[in-house]
Design an enzyme around this catalytic site. Structure first.
Site, PDB file in Angstrom:
ATOM      1  N   ILE A  86       0.818  -1.208   0.000  1.00  0.00           N
ATOM      2  CA  ILE A  86       0.000   0.000   0.000  1.00  0.00           C
ATOM      3  C   ILE A  86       0.855   1.263   0.000  1.00  0.00           C
ATOM      4  O   ILE A  86       0.468   2.296  -0.536  1.00  0.00           O
ATOM      5  CB  ILE A  86      -0.983  -0.023   1.193  1.00  0.00           C
ATOM      6  CG1 ILE A  86      -2.131   0.965   0.967  1.00  0.00           C
ATOM      7  CG2 ILE A  86      -0.267   0.222   2.509  1.00  0.00           C
ATOM      8  CD1 ILE A  86      -3.283   0.772   1.913  1.00  0.00           C
ATOM      9  N   VAL A  94      13.508   2.209   9.779  1.00  0.00           N
ATOM     10  CA  VAL A  94      13.019   3.316  10.604  1.00  0.00           C
ATOM     11  C   VAL A  94      12.806   2.918  12.062  1.00  0.00           C
ATOM     12  O   VAL A  94      12.618   3.783  12.921  1.00  0.00           O
ATOM     13  CB  VAL A  94      11.722   3.924  10.027  1.00  0.00           C
ATOM     14  CG1 VAL A  94      11.966   4.520   8.653  1.00  0.00           C
ATOM     15  CG2 VAL A  94      10.589   2.903   9.985  1.00  0.00           C
ATOM     16  N   SER A 119      -5.501   2.635  11.942  1.00  0.00           N
ATOM     17  CA  SER A 119      -6.357   1.522  11.527  1.00  0.00           C
ATOM     18  C   SER A 119      -7.686   1.667  12.240  1.00  0.00           C
ATOM     19  O   SER A 119      -7.765   2.310  13.295  1.00  0.00           O
ATOM     20  CB  SER A 119      -5.705   0.187  11.899  1.00  0.00           C
ATOM     21  OG  SER A 119      -6.622  -0.882  11.784  1.00  0.00           O
ATOM     22  N   TYR A 125      -1.073  -5.180  18.356  1.00  0.00           N
ATOM     23  CA  TYR A 125      -1.240  -4.352  17.158  1.00  0.00           C
ATOM     24  C   TYR A 125      -2.322  -3.310  17.388  1.00  0.00           C
ATOM     25  O   TYR A 125      -2.151  -2.126  17.071  1.00  0.00           O
ATOM     26  CB  TYR A 125      -1.601  -5.238  15.965  1.00  0.00           C
ATOM     27  CG  TYR A 125      -1.897  -4.472  14.692  1.00  0.00           C
ATOM     28  CD1 TYR A 125      -0.866  -3.941  13.925  1.00  0.00           C
ATOM     29  CD2 TYR A 125      -3.217  -4.286  14.258  1.00  0.00           C
ATOM     30  CE1 TYR A 125      -1.134  -3.237  12.754  1.00  0.00           C
ATOM     31  CE2 TYR A 125      -3.492  -3.586  13.098  1.00  0.00           C
ATOM     32  CZ  TYR A 125      -2.454  -3.059  12.346  1.00  0.00           C
ATOM     33  OH  TYR A 125      -2.728  -2.365  11.195  1.00  0.00           O
TER      34      TYR A 125
END
Length: 261
Positions: free
Chosen positions: A17, A66, A139, A152
């Site tokens: 994505i 990162v 999300s 998550y």
């Protein structure tokens, strides 16, 4: 925001994505996109494809993990040295892997916070910058509980909490903070998640739960992100779900959670 002639940086943008975000931005007139990703991400291939479609010098790949503070800081400086003015940062890098929950926190949250603060430090008018835009990818599970991936879920709640809080500094920085919350999207994040849950989770139940949820294409989310960057007010939180048009939401205050008896 009119993105024509602007410069953007996308973390985790070499494939999936993130790559589609880069493609959509260039399609809409972005001057150049810098992509940060891991050495095994085939970022050079991504740049070759983007330049074949949109022209030379429109995309640059930089190897960077990162989740490692020093690596991110040095590579971010490399971007600034190359482009002078960075207009947009999209904190996209992330995983859904509760079995590696400590690393996931480093990537999904700590790297996002670090990227946001570095961008504000560069773009912010309080430091002589001209303002800009930071997009943090969260999300819909950052807005609700999700029992199959609790860690998550926690990282995405934290992204929304952080973004909603730091956006209050806009009067000082003139840096817009935007948050995108995609629902189930057909990417490797979802298709490869069965073996990445905590050991206590029932994999068959997890797979059945995901299959019953309405899904959407990654291309649809990329188009929604473009709309958010062009139209979103500072502090905007947008939901993109079921392949339907994205929409803004309002976060409740703690008193809204009160149960009246």
């Amino acid at each position: 925001m009119n993105i024509k002639g602007k410069t953007a940086l996308i973390t985790g943008g070499a494939n999936g994505i993130g790559y589609l975000y880069a493609k959509e931005l260039l399609r809409n007139g972005l001057k150049c996109v810098y992509i940060m990703d891991l050495p095994n991400s085939e970022g050079d291939v991504a740049v070759t494809k983007l330049e074949a479609e949109f022209g030379k010098s429109r995309a640059v790949f930089l190897v960077c993990d990162v989740s490692k503070a020093k690596d991110f800081e040095l590579t971010f400086k490399e971007v600034l040295d190359a482009c002078k003015d960075l207009d947009i940062l999209i904190n996209n890098a992330g995983i859904m892997n509760d079995s590696r929950w400590e690393f996931m926190i480093d990537l999904n949250l700590k790297a996002l916070v670090r990227g946001t603060l570095m961008a504000i430090d560069h773009m912010g008018k309080h430091k002589g910058g001209k303002g800009g835009t930071v997009v943090n990818i969260a999300s819909t599970v950052g807005l609700n509980a999700y029992p199959y991936f609790p860690v998550y879920c926690a990282t995405k709640h934290a992204v929304i909490g952080f973004s909603s809080s730091i956006q209050e500094l806009y009067e000082k920085t003139c840096v817009r903070i935007l948050t995108m919350c995609p629902a189930v999207t057909i990417t490797a994040l979802i298709t490869e998640c069965a073996n990445k849950a905590l050991e206590i989770m029932d994999k068959d139940e997890l797979i059945a739960d995901i299959k019953k949820r309405p899904s959407q294409s990654a291309e649809h989310v990329a188009r929604a992100l473009m709309d958010l960057i062009e139209k979103g007010d500072n502090g905007a939180i947008w939901v993109c779900a079921k392949g339907e048009p994205p929409y803004a939401i309002k976060r409740p205050t703690y008193s809204d959670y009160r149960i009246f008896q």
